[in-house]
Design a protein around this motif. Structure first.
Motif: not given
Length: 311
Positions: A45-64
């Motif tokens: 997700l981080c590699e192929h949707f680089s306009h979204i930060s890694a921190n934001e993807w991490k937050q989405r996982f953390d927030d289920q």
């Protein structure tokens, strides 16, 4: 490569529909077969949707906020699984509140007609998710299928139509495509005694620079507007605009081409980057009225905005 696609019919869990969360429906991503498997779904997700930060993807996982095809919540260590789908919910840590309220003017089994205020974006994009008309209405109506049938700019106020049911959405969209909808706009712009009204403006418009603007070019005409003068003083005038076509920013570009830029327009003739917290100078453009014959009920309908522009 595009990763967001329609669910294949043979998917075992194609009947699963993620629930709406706080007015937001889940986005769906297809995970294709790759030559080299990523270390994890998170890495992909981080590699192929680089306009979204890694921190934001991490937050989405953390927030289920990321689910598999069965609706199970995925963790950040979840492996990349080829030829499957995942769902995710968009969110923003900080979102500017728009201090104006929409009003529902009418609804039936298929349609929702809304009076949109200035500064409210129609659909989630960029820095707005909760503070968009679509998400507000989904929360109000609890209808995840709600979809705008046509668009108004964030800066423009007035009447806009939403579809309530996927089964009949295309019928209303075709109504617009066939130009069976009469739309009337009002605008406040400079007064020029040298110009005669009513007049027809017919131009070719294409994407401009910056990318979110439009420009007038040579070539086959693809935009047309009829313009009437309603009233004026020495400096400003109120115009009635009837678009024949529906190009992006058409009315703003057409009036600007006449050297009558709409009052408080941040794009035409010059792009001005305003403070997003500043709601003091709304664009003086209003989708004042919309008329059509409902293609399902065959009832003649006419809706007018409660907003009014004054000199």
């Amino acid at each position: 490569m595009t990763f967001i696609i329609t669910m294949k019919q043979h998917d075992s869990y194609s009947t699963f529909q993620p629930p709406m969360r706080d007015g937001v429906t889940a986005s769906k991503i297809y995970l294709p077969k790759l030559e080299k498997l990523p270390q994890s779904l998170f890495v992909f997700l981080c590699e192929h949707f680089s306009h979204i930060s890694a921190n934001e993807w991490k937050q989405r996982f953390d927030d289920q906020l990321i689910l598999d095809m069965r609706g199970r919540k995925l963790c950040i260590e979840h492996p990349y699984t080829e030829n499957t789908h995942i769902y995710y919910y968009r969110f923003l840590n900080h979102e500017i509140q728009v201090p104006f309220q929409e009003k529902i003017l009418y609804e039936n089994d298929h349609l929702l007609v809304v009076d949109k205020p200035h500064f409210l974006t129609i659909s989630p994009s960029g820095q707005y998710i909760q503070e968009t008309l679509l998400v507000r209405l989904k929360k109000t109506t609890n209808n995840p299928d709600l979809t705008p049938i046509h668009r108004l700019d964030r800066e423009t106020a007035g009447v806009v139509l939403f579809s309530k049911r996927p089964q009949t959405r295309g019928i209303y969209q075709q109504m617009f495509a066939d130009r069976h909808v009469k739309k009337v706009y009002h605008a406040i712009a400079p007064y020029d005694p040298e110009l005669s009204f009513p007049c027809q403006v017919a131009l070719r418009m294409e994407k401009g620079e910056p990318f979110y603007t439009m420009k007038v070019t040579e070539g086959k005409i693809n935009s047309q507007t009829e313009i009437h003068l309603l009233e004026h003083d020495q400096m400003w005038a109120k115009y009635l605009l009837q678009p024949v076509t529906g190009k992006q920013h058409q009315l703003r570009v057409h009036l600007n081409w006449l050297k009558l830029p709409i009052k408080n327009d941040p794009f035409y003739p010059t792009v001005v980057h305003k403070d997003p917290h500043d709601f003091s100078q709304p664009l003086q453009l209003l989708a004042q009225k919309i008329e059509f014959v409902d293609p399902i009920t065959l009832q003649a309908l006419c809706f007018c905005s409660a907003y009014e522009l004054t000199l």
